[in-house]
Design a protein around this motif. Structure first.
Motif, PDB file in Angstrom:
ATOM      1  N   ILE A 190       0.841  -1.201   0.000  1.00  0.00           N
ATOM      2  CA  ILE A 190       0.000   0.000   0.000  1.00  0.00           C
ATOM      3  C   ILE A 190       0.879   1.256   0.000  1.00  0.00           C
ATOM      4  CG2 ILE A 190      -1.623   1.351   1.415  1.00  0.00           C
ATOM      5  CD1 ILE A 190      -2.938  -1.340   2.184  1.00  0.00           C
ATOM      6  N   LEU A 191       1.917   1.260   0.844  1.00  0.00           N
ATOM      7  CA  LEU A 191       2.783   2.441   0.914  1.00  0.00           C
ATOM      8  C   LEU A 191       3.565   2.639  -0.377  1.00  0.00           C
ATOM      9  CD1 LEU A 191       4.038   2.112   4.584  1.00  0.00           C
ATOM     10  CD2 LEU A 191       2.369   3.741   3.675  1.00  0.00           C
ATOM     11  N   LYS A 245       1.298   4.059  -2.960  1.00  0.00           N
ATOM     12  CA  LYS A 245       1.021   5.474  -2.672  1.00  0.00           C
ATOM     13  C   LYS A 245       2.182   6.344  -3.167  1.00  0.00           C
ATOM     14  CE  LYS A 245      -0.767   9.161  -0.771  1.00  0.00           C
ATOM     15  NZ  LYS A 245      -1.925   9.826  -1.370  1.00  0.00           N
ATOM     16  N   THR A 246       3.404   5.929  -2.847  1.00  0.00           N
ATOM     17  CA  THR A 246       4.557   6.744  -3.258  1.00  0.00           C
ATOM     18  C   THR A 246       4.726   6.743  -4.766  1.00  0.00           C
ATOM     19  OG1 THR A 246       5.540   5.401  -1.519  1.00  0.00           O
ATOM     20  CG2 THR A 246       6.854   7.234  -2.334  1.00  0.00           C
ATOM     21  N   ASN A 258       0.504   7.344  -6.432  1.00  0.00           N
ATOM     22  CA  ASN A 258      -0.440   8.237  -5.770  1.00  0.00           C
ATOM     23  C   ASN A 258      -1.882   8.055  -6.233  1.00  0.00           C
ATOM     24  OD1 ASN A 258      -1.254  10.167  -3.998  1.00  0.00           O
ATOM     25  ND2 ASN A 258      -0.796  11.894  -5.365  1.00  0.00           N
ATOM     26  N   LYS A 290      -6.044   7.483  -6.043  1.00  0.00           N
ATOM     27  CA  LYS A 290      -7.097   7.993  -5.156  1.00  0.00           C
ATOM     28  C   LYS A 290      -7.748   6.844  -4.412  1.00  0.00           C
ATOM     29  CE  LYS A 290      -7.900  12.006  -8.015  1.00  0.00           C
ATOM     30  NZ  LYS A 290      -8.235  12.141  -9.441  1.00  0.00           N
ATOM     31  N   ILE A 323      -7.045   2.590  -3.423  1.00  0.00           N
ATOM     32  CA  ILE A 323      -6.376   1.290  -3.529  1.00  0.00           C
ATOM     33  C   ILE A 323      -7.420   0.246  -3.175  1.00  0.00           C
ATOM     34  CG2 ILE A 323      -4.574  -0.225  -2.606  1.00  0.00           C
ATOM     35  CD1 ILE A 323      -2.873   2.269  -2.106  1.00  0.00           C
ATOM     36  N   ARG A 338      -3.919   2.149   8.412  1.00  0.00           N
ATOM     37  CA  ARG A 338      -4.472   3.500   8.304  1.00  0.00           C
ATOM     38  C   ARG A 338      -4.150   4.316   9.566  1.00  0.00           C
ATOM     39  NH1 ARG A 338      -9.833   2.309   7.167  1.00  0.00           N
ATOM     40  NH2 ARG A 338      -9.867   1.854   4.957  1.00  0.00           N
ATOM     41  N   GLU A 342       0.742   9.619   5.711  1.00  0.00           N
ATOM     42  CA  GLU A 342       1.301   9.266   4.392  1.00  0.00           C
ATOM     43  C   GLU A 342       0.219   8.909   3.388  1.00  0.00           C
ATOM     44  OE1 GLU A 342       4.696   6.338   4.914  1.00  0.00           O
ATOM     45  OE2 GLU A 342       4.189   6.914   6.966  1.00  0.00           O
ATOM     46  N   LEU A 343      -0.894   8.343   3.903  1.00  0.00           N
ATOM     47  CA  LEU A 343      -1.928   7.860   2.995  1.00  0.00           C
ATOM     48  C   LEU A 343      -3.023   8.888   2.725  1.00  0.00           C
ATOM     49  CD1 LEU A 343      -2.303   4.176   4.234  1.00  0.00           C
ATOM     50  CD2 LEU A 343      -1.302   4.950   2.087  1.00  0.00           C
ATOM     51  N   THR A 371      -5.819   9.086  -0.209  1.00  0.00           N
ATOM     52  CA  THR A 371      -5.985   7.774  -0.839  1.00  0.00           C
ATOM     53  C   THR A 371      -6.903   6.910   0.008  1.00  0.00           C
ATOM     54  OG1 THR A 371      -3.781   7.858  -1.814  1.00  0.00           O
ATOM     55  CG2 THR A 371      -4.789   5.701  -1.620  1.00  0.00           C
ATOM     56  N   THR A 408      -2.427   4.868 -12.938  1.00  0.00           N
ATOM     57  CA  THR A 408      -3.689   4.370 -12.379  1.00  0.00           C
ATOM     58  C   THR A 408      -4.754   4.385 -13.478  1.00  0.00           C
ATOM     59  OG1 THR A 408      -4.392   6.582 -11.773  1.00  0.00           O
ATOM     60  CG2 THR A 408      -3.118   5.375 -10.138  1.00  0.00           C
TER      61      THR A 408
END
Lengths: 496, 460
Positions: free
Chosen positions: B84-85, B88-89, B92, B94, B96, B119, B125-126, B129, B219
């Motif tokens: 997940i992280l 995101k990095t 990015n 919107k 997951i 979470r 960080e999230l 998203t 994405t």
């Protein structure tokens, strides 16, 4: 599981692999597959790899012991060709349900499935593949296969390569091990001869091995077993009687080649049927090995004569493409041995290589590419989709040759693309195959769609449209305006 | 009453199903800026990805938690977090959309609490998203179930609950997975022609419709927006299409009070009439001229087409709702259902399929039951059976990898029904064979019972 771990360790310790040779004992134990990054991984699992290697064996039933996805999402997806049996294209899976798993019925279901297949299809053998879930719950497929083989009187071969043990490449090798443990050497042929060879790691995609086999036939060389392309079970079971072997796809079955040499004294070499010089070199080496193993040396001269004749024809055919392709820039985004053998022939007719991926290449491969390209900067390990897209949309290449995975990166950047991996529809092996590859490159680059698809819509440059009313002069101005505004127009590409 | 015959074989032969997580990923792909993530071994993702690409001929965003041997033994929460992280990095997104697989579900971890703790730990960080979990083990259900589970999960996680001020001109449509890109676009235009605004969720017409974006987007780049999903409670009505969309519609109703109407199928004159009447009632507008014209064209197609359908024996293998959609279509044209095979017995719609029995099974079952049929109707994997049986194949559903344009084929409303009639009639006409003395010889055909005899002229 312990026997599987031992097997994996054994596979990682591959003395015939140069990369492996350079490592110390500790590094070697870790294996050759890089650890995967969650969220940034691509590629198949070990089960995928095992199935890729074995599935083209045409007359046996391949039974996948798993819940639906492993087989249901993946069957009927590769273009290997068969000259006869079609059973390999029929998909069999135990399709385990929640109830099967909860009630512990999966081993029994597997046994029944083997019986159903035996009764309905009577194949010469059944290959049973373990997968993540059935390995996790501890199904002993080896025991089930053994029992089923006794009971039903046919070889039932366990393929122990559950997905989570590693990459596709590891699965390739575990499949080779399964053949060594259970299949090769189990049948003694009554027709073994001094010109028998094995071809290892040739998949007969789009039937391309049939472009090569007639060359061998002409020399009186018999392919005892081509593993796995267009193979029959009995071919493989008696493959230990061959005199020599050629290993085509090095990373996939090197363990099989080496162990067959150790066990049955079958010398092998690594070669390729992609590209003209490589095809010739392969024929030469096959003849050499056969002579070393006692064949009549006269075959060497016959081989040279055939090579000279075929090369001349192929070069003549290729020369016809030179005016159309000279100076065209090709980006090769594929791994392994394919890169340098094809590179040579492409450069021979004036095509420029602007980059090649060396992700799967060996140290030796890289040296060769370096020599051929005369510039290291053209080599890259792997490229992120975003970078690849940027490079292509800036027109740094006229065409990309790659596998299906990166297809749409090229197409969405409006750059010609040609499939040179397993899903491709054209045979590229041998002399004729190289000509076909160049023909396909020519067709792709010169297709008239490119200047249509790159043209922006006229209303995206409104001021220019007004000018268009002015007539001829205006139209010229329109094109110029397009260039200024859109940056990407057909004009940039010269020949549209 | 339909008899639903359970699967009794141990070896599935030529699977009909695609897996449940694939269905869930499909639904996530209908959301803008989404990145579906399979929680399983990398092969699970790779297989689904290749299948999607073969069907859509598009880049498909789909990632994996890459469970290895150690994680399989010790638990996959770390892999889930890292994935997940990383996503995101790197991209990015919107949204997951986590789809579980058989591997992790067999281990039986508490994924909801894993995600909650990720979470909690990584909230900063999230930011921006959404992470949505769909429990979709491969050993249960198929595409339909996965799709509905993902849609339900998104409503439960994203949609603002509680009664809200409703926009009388806005409706929500929850389409089943079996609607094509063309269907979705046509649906939207039709709703808009009544002066209404449609929030279609999921909306696969954005990213999977074969367009060429002008930059690289990792994405999805089209589909229902997260905001639209959040505001689903503000629509006047909800229309669900397909029995498998009942649960998401019910959940939306429970959360927000939005009333829903369910259409089991939008193929066929009567169903579409009901749909048009409903839109007219909601909007207070008369049925637009354009739609009346389409209805007249369908009437004409029924007249021109029915000659080709009468008495034809059709063998269908499809997911439950699509089986119902097609079986009612063919019955409505005067054909008979020679065989009906479906993927799972989990759907209530099976009881309403107009045939005597429905076999839960695979394409091996279809091949066995379809001997003597005039037409096979299933996805591309049916090509081998069609070849062996010498019966033409009409490709529907997923995957269709050996024909282009399946996403642009219209199958619903007046126009889609019209197109289907033409497609089938054309297949029959293309496979018609000239009469010969042998095929017509009264003595030759006498030993065959009438029921098994297919149309004499249609086939060899």
């Amino acid at each position: 599981m312990s026997s599987l771990s031992a097997k994996i360790q054994d596979v990682f310790n591959e003395p015939a692999c140069e990369k492996n040779h350079g490592k110390d004992a500790k590094a070697r134990k870790k294996g050759c597959s890089k650890p995967l990054t969650p969220g940034a991984a691509a590629g198949g699992c070990a089960f995928d790899g095992a199935k890729i290697v074995l599935q083209p064996i045409t007359d046996i039933a391949h039974l996948i012991h798993a819940p639906l996805a492993c087989e249901g999402n993946s069957w009927d997806n590769r273009g290997a060709a068969s000259s006869g049996p079609t059973l390999w294209r029929t998909s069999f899976t135990t399709d385990l349900s929640e109830l099967d798993l909860v009630m512990g019925q999966s081993e029994r279901k597997l046994f029944r499935a083997i019986r159903e297949i035996k009764e309905a299809y009577a194949p010469p053998a059944i290959f049973v593949y373990s997968t993540c879930v059935t390995a996790l719950i501890g199904d002993d497929i080896e025991a089930v296969c053994k029992r089923a083989a006794e009971k039903f009187g046919l070889p039932v071969v366990p393929i122990n390569a559950p997905g989570f043990v590693g990459s596709k490449n590891l699965g390739n090798k575990l499949a080779g091990e399964a053949l060594l443990d259970h299949v090769i050497g189990t049948v003694e042929p009554d027709d073994a001869g001094p010109y028998d060879i094995n071809i290892l790691g040739e998949f007969n995609l789009s039937g391309e091995f049939w472009l090569v086999k007639p060359l061998l036939d002409k020399l009186g060389i018999r392919v005892r077993a081509c593993i796995p392309g267009d193979a029959r079970y009995l071919d493989i079971a008696s493959a230990h009687c061959a005199r020599a072997a050629m290993m085509v796809c090095s990373t996939a079955l090197i363990n099989l080649a080496r162990k067959m040499e150790e066990r049955w004294d079958i010398p092998f070499f690594e070669g390729s049927f992609y590209g003209i010089t490589d095809t010739s070199e392969a024929l030469r080496q096959i003849a050499d090995l056969l002579v070393r193993k006692g064949a009549d040396p006269e075959i060497l001269d016959r081989t040279e004569a055939l090579i000279a004749e075929e090369e001349a024809i192929a070069w003549k055919k290729l020369e016809a493409y030179r005016p159309r392709l000279e100076g065209k820039r090709v980006l090769l985004n594929t791994g392994g041995v394919k890169s340098w053998s094809v590179v040579h022939a492409l450069m021979e007719i004036g095509i420029e290589i602007v980059g090649t991926s060396v992700k799967k290449s060996t140290v030796e491969d890289k040296e060769r590419i370096k020599q051929i390209l005369k510039d290291e900067n053209h080599m890259f390990e792997s490229m992120a989709p975003r970078e690849l897209y940027a490079m292509l949309s800036e027109h740094k290449a006229d065409i990309m040759l790659s596998g299906g995975r990166t297809q749409f990166i090229a197409l969405k950047a409006k750059i010609p693309w040609l499939d040179i991996n397993q899903e491709r529809h054209h045979p590229y092996a041998g002399y004729d195959g190289m000509v076909e590859l160049v023909r396909q490159i020519d067709l792709a680059i010169h297709n008239p769609i490119w200047c249509q698809v790159r043209e922006p819509a006229p209303w995206d440059c409104l001021p220019a449209v007004e000018e268009e009313m002015l007539g001829e002069e205006g139209a010229r101005a329109t094109v110029d305006a397009f260039k200024k505004l859109a940056g990407t127009t057909a004009g940039d590409f010269g020949e549209c | 009453m339909v008899r639903i015959l359970p699967q009794t074989k141990s070896a599935a032969v030529n699977p009909l199903k695609s897996s449940q997580p694939l269905g869930a990923a499909f639904a996530f792909l209908g959301v803008e800026g989404a990145m579906p993530l399979f929680h399983g071994s990398q092969g699970c993702t790779s297989f689904a990805l290749v299948l999607f690409v073969r069907h859509f001929k598009e880049t498909i965003p789909l990632q994996t938690t890459a469970m290895d041997e150690v994680a399989t033994i010790l638990g996959g929460a770390d892999h889930l977090e890292e994935a997940i992280l990383n996503l995101k990095t790197r991209t990015n997104p919107k949204l997951i959309g986590v789809c579980t697989t058989a591997l992790v579900e067999t281990r039986g971890e508490d994924f909801a609490s894993d995600i909650a703790s990720i979470r909690a730990k990584r909230g900063g960080e999230l930011a921006g998203t959404k992470v949505v979990l769909a429990n979709t083990p491969d050993f249960h259900g198929a595409i339909e179930d996965g799709w509905a589970t993902a849609v339900t999960a998104m409503i439960e996680t994203i949609t603002r609950s509680g009664k809200q001020a409703r926009d009388t001109k806005k409706i929500a449509i929850l389409p089943g997975w079996n609607l094509t890109v063309a269907d979705i676009e046509h649906l939207r235009e039709t709703v808009e022609s009544f002066g209404l605004q449609a929030v279609i969720f999921p909306d696969v017409s954005g990213a999977l419709d074969g367009t060429v974006p002008d930059r690289w987007i990792p994405t999805t780049y089209g589909g229902t927006t997260i905001d639209e999903i959040r505001e689903l409670g503000t629509v006047a009505h909800c229309i669900a299409i397909g029995e498998h969309m009942r649960r998401p519609a019910e959940v939306l109703h429970r959360l927000t009070g939005v009333p829903y109407v369910l259409f089991q199928s939008l193929t066929g004159l009567k169903g579409v009439d009901r749909f048009a009447s409903l839109l007219s009632a909601i909007s207070g507008a008369a049925v637009p001229t354009k739609l009346r014209r389409r209805r007249a064209q369908l009437q004409d197609a029924l007249l021109d087409g029915h000659f080709h359908f009468g008495g034809k024996r059709i063998a269908i293998a499809a997911e439950p709702d699509q089986l119902y959609q097609l079986a009612t279509f063919f019955i409505g044209m005067g054909s008979d259902i020679a065989a009906a095979v479906t993927t799972t017995d989990t759907s209530k719609i099976l009881e309403q399929v107009p045939t005597e029995s429905v076999q839960v099974g695979d394409l091996g079952d279809l091949e066995g039951l379809a001997a003597g049929a005039d037409l096979l109707v299933t996805h591309s994997h049916g090509r081998q059976a069609a070849e062996r049986l010498g019966i033409p194949l009409m490709r529907i559903g997923f995957p269709i990898f050996d024909r282009l344009g399946s996403q642009h084929k219209l199958t619903i409303l007046y126009q889609g029904t019209r197109d289907l009639i033409f497609e089938v009639a054309n297949i029959f006409q293309a496979n018609q064979r000239a009469p010969t003395p042998e095929t017509l010889d009264p003595f030759r055909n006498r030993d065959m019972p009438d029921g098994l005899r297919s149309s004499l002229l249609a086939r060899r």
